[in-house]
Design a protein around this motif. Sequence first.
Motif, PDB file in Angstrom:
ATOM      1  N   ASN A 199       0.803  -1.077   0.015  1.00 18.60           N
ATOM      2  CA  ASN A 199      -0.060   0.198   0.191  1.00 18.60           C
ATOM      3  C   ASN A 199       0.710   1.163  -0.080  1.00 18.60           C
ATOM      4  OD1 ASN A 199      -1.994   2.010   0.369  1.00 18.60           O
ATOM      5  ND2 ASN A 199      -2.384   1.352   2.636  1.00 18.60           N
ATOM      6  N   GLN A 200       1.316   1.793  -1.172  1.00 20.64           N
ATOM      7  CA  GLN A 200       2.176   2.863  -1.364  1.00 20.64           C
ATOM      8  C   GLN A 200       1.153   4.215  -1.468  1.00 20.64           C
ATOM      9  OE1 GLN A 200       5.176   2.032  -4.203  1.00 20.64           O
ATOM     10  NE2 GLN A 200       5.587   0.272  -3.250  1.00 20.64           N
ATOM     11  N   LYS A 201       0.147   4.285  -0.778  1.00 21.01           N
ATOM     12  CA  LYS A 201      -0.834   5.367  -0.906  1.00 21.01           C
ATOM     13  C   LYS A 201      -0.657   6.206   0.134  1.00 21.01           C
ATOM     14  CE  LYS A 201      -4.233   3.272  -3.720  1.00 21.01           C
ATOM     15  NZ  LYS A 201      -5.576   2.592  -3.715  1.00 21.01           N
ATOM     16  N   VAL A 202       0.344   5.789   1.074  1.00 20.15           N
ATOM     17  CA  VAL A 202       0.498   6.535   2.190  1.00 20.15           C
ATOM     18  C   VAL A 202       1.440   7.870   1.995  1.00 20.15           C
ATOM     19  CG1 VAL A 202       1.692   6.806   4.548  1.00 20.15           C
ATOM     20  CG2 VAL A 202       0.452   4.557   3.911  1.00 20.15           C
ATOM     21  N   SER A 203       1.027   9.167   2.249  1.00 20.25           N
ATOM     22  CA  SER A 203       1.658  10.402   2.234  1.00 20.25           C
ATOM     23  C   SER A 203       2.072  11.220   3.396  1.00 20.25           C
ATOM     24  CB  SER A 203       0.836  11.439   1.256  1.00 20.25           C
ATOM     25  OG  SER A 203       1.569  12.453   0.931  1.00 20.25           O
ATOM     26  N   THR A 204       3.303  11.104   3.820  1.00 24.39           N
ATOM     27  CA  THR A 204       3.662  11.652   4.880  1.00 24.39           C
ATOM     28  C   THR A 204       3.975  13.263   4.586  1.00 24.39           C
ATOM     29  OG1 THR A 204       5.962  11.381   4.554  1.00 24.39           O
ATOM     30  CG2 THR A 204       4.670   9.780   5.663  1.00 24.39           C
ATOM     31  N   LEU A 205       4.225  13.635   3.613  1.00 20.19           N
ATOM     32  CA  LEU A 205       4.551  15.001   3.353  1.00 20.19           C
ATOM     33  C   LEU A 205       3.571  16.060   3.946  1.00 20.19           C
ATOM     34  CD1 LEU A 205       6.801  16.462   2.175  1.00 20.19           C
ATOM     35  CD2 LEU A 205       5.718  16.517  -0.035  1.00 20.19           C
ATOM     36  N   GLN A 206       2.463  15.924   3.754  1.00 20.94           N
ATOM     37  CA  GLN A 206       1.267  16.668   4.192  1.00 20.94           C
ATOM     38  C   GLN A 206       1.222  17.043   5.632  1.00 20.94           C
ATOM     39  OE1 GLN A 206      -0.453  18.665   1.657  1.00 20.94           O
ATOM     40  NE2 GLN A 206      -1.111  19.819   3.564  1.00 20.94           N
ATOM     41  N   PHE A 207       1.557  15.754   6.491  1.00 19.10           N
ATOM     42  CA  PHE A 207       1.715  15.854   7.815  1.00 19.10           C
ATOM     43  C   PHE A 207       2.532  16.635   8.238  1.00 19.10           C
ATOM     44  CE2 PHE A 207       3.614  13.785  11.341  1.00 19.10           C
ATOM     45  CZ  PHE A 207       2.688  14.189  12.456  1.00 19.10           C
ATOM     46  N   VAL A 208       3.877  16.622   7.676  1.00 23.45           N
ATOM     47  CA  VAL A 208       5.118  17.361   7.872  1.00 23.45           C
ATOM     48  C   VAL A 208       4.660  18.895   7.590  1.00 23.45           C
ATOM     49  CG1 VAL A 208       7.432  18.027   7.202  1.00 23.45           C
ATOM     50  CG2 VAL A 208       6.609  15.415   7.495  1.00 23.45           C
ATOM     51  N   LYS A 209       4.069  19.117   6.773  1.00 20.81           N
ATOM     52  CA  LYS A 209       3.735  20.783   6.470  1.00 20.81           C
ATOM     53  C   LYS A 209       2.771  21.072   7.366  1.00 20.81           C
ATOM     54  CE  LYS A 209       4.500  20.231   1.334  1.00 20.81           C
ATOM     55  NZ  LYS A 209       3.739  20.571   0.073  1.00 20.81           N
ATOM     56  N   ASN A 210       1.828  20.041   7.676  1.00 24.72           N
ATOM     57  CA  ASN A 210       0.687  20.759   8.683  1.00 24.72           C
ATOM     58  C   ASN A 210       1.108  20.720  10.184  1.00 24.72           C
ATOM     59  OD1 ASN A 210      -0.977  21.058   6.592  1.00 24.72           O
ATOM     60  ND2 ASN A 210      -1.986  19.084   6.982  1.00 24.72           N
ATOM     61  N   TYR A 211       2.029  19.944  10.626  1.00 25.12           N
ATOM     62  CA  TYR A 211       2.399  19.832  11.897  1.00 25.12           C
ATOM     63  C   TYR A 211       3.949  19.913  12.220  1.00 25.12           C
ATOM     64  CZ  TYR A 211      -2.202  17.880  12.244  1.00 25.12           C
ATOM     65  OH  TYR A 211      -3.847  17.877  11.743  1.00 25.12           O
ATOM     66  N   LEU A 212       4.805  19.930  11.387  1.00 25.56           N
ATOM     67  CA  LEU A 212       6.169  19.964  11.629  1.00 25.56           C
ATOM     68  C   LEU A 212       6.930  21.071  10.864  1.00 25.56           C
ATOM     69  CD1 LEU A 212       6.846  16.191  11.685  1.00 25.56           C
ATOM     70  CD2 LEU A 212       6.167  17.735  13.812  1.00 25.56           C
ATOM     71  N   SER A 213       6.309  21.811  10.305  1.00 29.85           N
ATOM     72  CA  SER A 213       7.038  22.811   9.615  1.00 29.85           C
ATOM     73  C   SER A 213       7.584  23.858  10.698  1.00 29.85           C
ATOM     74  CB  SER A 213       5.903  23.756   8.654  1.00 29.85           C
ATOM     75  OG  SER A 213       5.040  24.414   9.325  1.00 29.85           O
ATOM     76  N   LEU A 214       8.490  24.466  10.073  1.00 32.19           N
ATOM     77  CA  LEU A 214       9.254  25.778  11.208  1.00 32.19           C
ATOM     78  C   LEU A 214       8.167  26.660  11.622  1.00 32.19           C
ATOM     79  CD1 LEU A 214      11.647  26.829  12.553  1.00 32.19           C
ATOM     80  CD2 LEU A 214      12.147  28.077  10.288  1.00 32.19           C
ATOM     81  N   ARG A 215       7.299  26.843  10.719  1.00 26.11           N
ATOM     82  CA  ARG A 215       6.268  27.985  11.155  1.00 26.11           C
ATOM     83  C   ARG A 215       5.392  27.503  12.220  1.00 26.11           C
ATOM     84  NH1 ARG A 215       3.532  31.022   6.799  1.00 26.11           N
ATOM     85  NH2 ARG A 215       5.131  32.450   7.105  1.00 26.11           N
ATOM     86  N   LYS A 216       4.761  26.265  12.088  1.00 21.81           N
ATOM     87  CA  LYS A 216       3.746  25.427  13.040  1.00 21.81           C
ATOM     88  C   LYS A 216       4.670  25.154  14.188  1.00 21.81           C
ATOM     89  CE  LYS A 216       0.217  23.327  14.163  1.00 21.81           C
ATOM     90  NZ  LYS A 216      -1.024  24.491  14.461  1.00 21.81           N
ATOM     91  N   LEU A 217       5.756  24.745  14.124  1.00 19.87           N
ATOM     92  CA  LEU A 217       6.569  24.543  15.639  1.00 19.87           C
ATOM     93  C   LEU A 217       6.980  25.599  16.246  1.00 19.87           C
ATOM     94  CD1 LEU A 217       8.919  21.731  14.305  1.00 19.87           C
ATOM     95  CD2 LEU A 217       7.186  21.354  15.646  1.00 19.87           C
ATOM     96  N   SER A 218       7.145  26.891  15.669  1.00 14.77           N
ATOM     97  CA  SER A 218       7.535  27.923  16.286  1.00 14.77           C
ATOM     98  C   SER A 218       6.422  28.814  17.010  1.00 14.77           C
ATOM     99  CB  SER A 218       8.060  29.173  15.490  1.00 14.77           C
ATOM    100  OG  SER A 218       7.414  29.297  14.347  1.00 14.77           O
ATOM    101  N   GLN A 219       5.121  28.463  16.324  1.00 13.27           N
ATOM    102  CA  GLN A 219       3.902  28.900  16.850  1.00 13.27           C
ATOM    103  C   GLN A 219       3.671  27.922  18.143  1.00 13.27           C
ATOM    104  OE1 GLN A 219       1.384  28.356  13.553  1.00 13.27           O
ATOM    105  NE2 GLN A 219       1.696  30.384  12.764  1.00 13.27           N
TER     106      GLN A 219
END
Length: 76
Positions: A50-70
């Motif tokens: 099952n190669q439909k898993v996409s982690t990139l959106q999770f990283v953008k939403n929760y682990l970006s520099l902006r989100k972490l600093s907020q």
Amino acid sequence: NVILESLACNTPVVTFDNGGCGELMLEGITGKACLGTNEFVEAVNSLVTNQKVSTLQFVKNYLSLRKLSQSYQAVL
């Protein structure tokens, strides 16, 4: 952290649920944190088929520099 790097490269992670590894694992989204060897093997096989898993959106939403600093600022 290898787990964060993998997620940022859109690669799901299979890990054992010890230390802080399990905290980043959301089954079906970022990968799976396993309790034993059999579960680990099953999780790897599942990701291969099952190669439909996409982690990139999770990283953008929760682990970006902006989100972490907020998040840090909210704690302060």
